[in-house]
Scaffold this motif. Structure first.
Motif, short mmCIF file in Angstrom:
data_model
loop_
_atom_site.label_atom_id
_atom_site.label_comp_id
_atom_site.label_asym_id
_atom_site.label_seq_id
_atom_site.Cartn_x
_atom_site.Cartn_y
_atom_site.Cartn_z
N PRO A 30 0.81 -1.22 0.00
CA PRO A 30 0.00 0.00 0.00
C PRO A 30 0.85 1.27 0.00
CG PRO A 30 -0.19 -1.16 2.10
CD PRO A 30 0.63 -2.02 1.20
N VAL A 31 0.38 2.27 -0.74
CA VAL A 31 1.07 3.55 -0.84
C VAL A 31 0.10 4.66 -0.50
CG1 VAL A 31 2.30 5.15 -2.38
CG2 VAL A 31 2.62 2.68 -2.65
N ARG A 32 0.50 5.54 0.42
CA ARG A 32 -0.27 6.76 0.70
C ARG A 32 0.42 7.91 -0.01
NH1 ARG A 32 0.75 6.19 6.37
NH2 ARG A 32 1.09 8.43 6.42
N LEU A 33 -0.33 8.68 -0.76
CA LEU A 33 0.19 9.84 -1.48
C LEU A 33 -0.43 11.07 -0.82
CD1 LEU A 33 1.84 10.75 -3.98
CD2 LEU A 33 -0.26 10.54 -5.31
N GLU A 34 0.41 11.93 -0.21
CA GLU A 34 -0.12 13.05 0.55
C GLU A 34 0.59 14.35 0.23
OE1 GLU A 34 0.15 12.23 4.73
OE2 GLU A 34 -1.19 10.50 4.62
N LEU A 35 -0.17 15.43 0.28
CA LEU A 35 0.41 16.76 0.19
C LEU A 35 1.09 17.09 1.51
CD1 LEU A 35 -2.44 18.76 -1.54
CD2 LEU A 35 -0.14 18.41 -2.42
N ALA A 36 2.13 17.89 1.43
CA ALA A 36 2.90 18.23 2.63
C ALA A 36 2.19 19.20 3.55
CB ALA A 36 4.25 18.81 2.22
N ASP A 37 1.01 19.68 3.19
CA ASP A 37 0.35 20.63 4.07
C ASP A 37 -0.32 19.94 5.26
OD1 ASP A 37 -1.74 19.50 2.61
OD2 ASP A 37 -2.86 21.38 2.51
N ALA A 38 -0.36 18.63 5.23
CA ALA A 38 -0.90 17.88 6.36
C ALA A 38 0.13 17.83 7.48
CB ALA A 38 -1.26 16.46 5.92
N ARG A 39 -0.35 17.65 8.69
CA ARG A 39 0.57 17.50 9.83
C ARG A 39 1.39 16.24 9.59
NH1 ARG A 39 1.93 18.93 14.72
NH2 ARG A 39 2.19 17.40 16.36
N PRO A 40 2.70 16.33 9.78
CA PRO A 40 3.54 15.16 9.52
C PRO A 40 3.10 13.94 10.33
CG PRO A 40 4.90 17.07 9.97
CD PRO A 40 3.48 17.46 10.27
N ALA A 41 2.75 12.89 9.64
CA ALA A 41 2.36 11.64 10.28
C ALA A 41 2.85 10.51 9.40
CB ALA A 41 0.85 11.58 10.46
N VAL A 42 3.97 9.95 9.76
CA VAL A 42 4.56 8.86 9.00
C VAL A 42 3.77 7.59 9.22
CG1 VAL A 42 6.64 7.46 8.73
CG2 VAL A 42 6.83 9.94 8.95
N GLY A 43 3.18 7.46 10.41
CA GLY A 43 2.37 6.29 10.71
C GLY A 43 3.18 5.01 10.64
N ASP A 44 2.62 4.01 9.99
CA ASP A 44 3.28 2.71 9.92
C ASP A 44 4.10 2.53 8.64
OD1 ASP A 44 1.27 2.48 8.07
OD2 ASP A 44 0.50 0.57 8.84
N ALA A 45 4.42 3.63 7.97
CA ALA A 45 5.18 3.53 6.72
C ALA A 45 6.56 2.93 6.97
CB ALA A 45 5.33 4.91 6.08
N GLU A 46 6.93 2.04 6.08
CA GLU A 46 8.27 1.46 6.12
C GLU A 46 9.24 2.21 5.22
OE1 GLU A 46 7.55 -3.19 6.46
OE2 GLU A 46 6.16 -2.19 5.06
N LEU A 47 8.68 2.95 4.25
CA LEU A 47 9.46 3.79 3.35
C LEU A 47 8.74 5.13 3.22
CD1 LEU A 47 11.65 4.37 1.17
CD2 LEU A 47 10.12 3.26 -0.48
N VAL A 48 9.48 6.21 3.40
CA VAL A 48 8.95 7.56 3.24
C VAL A 48 9.73 8.23 2.11
CG1 VAL A 48 8.60 9.80 4.35
CG2 VAL A 48 8.38 7.69 5.69
N VAL A 49 9.01 8.68 1.09
CA VAL A 49 9.62 9.37 -0.06
C VAL A 49 9.12 10.80 -0.03
CG1 VAL A 49 9.92 9.41 -2.56
CG2 VAL A 49 9.66 7.21 -1.37
N VAL A 50 10.06 11.76 -0.01
CA VAL A 50 9.72 13.17 0.14
C VAL A 50 10.13 13.92 -1.12
CG1 VAL A 50 10.06 15.25 1.53
CG2 VAL A 50 10.06 12.99 2.63
N GLY A 51 9.19 14.67 -1.72
CA GLY A 51 9.47 15.39 -2.95
C GLY A 51 9.12 16.86 -2.87
N SER A 52 9.95 17.65 -3.53
CA SER A 52 9.77 19.10 -3.48
C SER A 52 10.11 19.75 -4.80
CB SER A 52 10.70 19.68 -2.40
OG SER A 52 10.70 21.08 -2.43
#
Length: 169
Positions: A30-52
């Motif tokens: 499963p992949v969650r795709l989120e805008l960065a305007d949300a409060r940072p919540a990595v949750g149970d993610a095993e991989l976090v990919v950050v783009g700017s």
């Protein structure tokens, strides 16, 4: 593998790259795709990919977002906070097994060889927070400031994501 792809986008180019990365990682879990305007919540993610996107050779700021709006960026995007603020509020975290998640960073900027790659700054911040940083930061390229993405960049984004998956499994 549970993945979070979080991004900021003013003209839609970074959003398109983030979506290509998410689609390439989806077969692995499963992949969650989120805008960065949300409060940072990595949750149970095993991989976090950050783009700017790249603004003035750096991460976007409130001032650069307003300047982007003056160049035609979506007004709602200019009003949100972004990756800079998301990273500032992000706290170290562990996955469900008690390990810090893997992390990687990408940016979108003008043509190859142009100055500025905020993904390197993002990578350093993630590393300082204790994430297990993998792979080299990637830069994907647009033509003029507002884009569009150069030919083949979405394919490169997919390939980069698949390579990341190979590093974390």
């Amino acid at each position: 593998m549970r993945t979070l792809v979080v991004y900021e986008s003013m003209f839609g180019n970074t959003a398109a790259v983030a979506a290509a990365i998410a689609a390439a990682l989806e077969p692995a879990g499963p992949v969650r795709l989120e805008l960065a305007d949300a409060r940072p919540a990595v949750g149970d993610a095993e991989l976090v990919v950050v783009g700017s996107p790249t603004h003035g050779f750096a991460l976007p700021s409130r001032l650069s977002r307003r300047a982007a709006q003056a160049q035609g960026a979506d007004a709602s995007a200019a009003a949100r906070s972004g990756i800079r603020e998301w990273l500032a509020a992000l706290e170290p975290t562990d996955d469900a097994a008690g390990r810090p998640p893997f992390a990687a960073a990408f940016d979108v900027r003008q043509a190859p060889g142009s100055a500025g790659a905020p993904s390197h700054r993002v990578r350093r911040r993630l590393d300082r927070l204790g994430f297990r940083v993998v792979g080299e930061p990637a830069s994907f390229h647009v033509g003029p400031t507002a884009g569009p993405l150069r030919d083949g960049e979405l394919d490169r984004a997919s390939a980069w994501a698949e390579a990341l998956h190979g590093l974390v499994r």
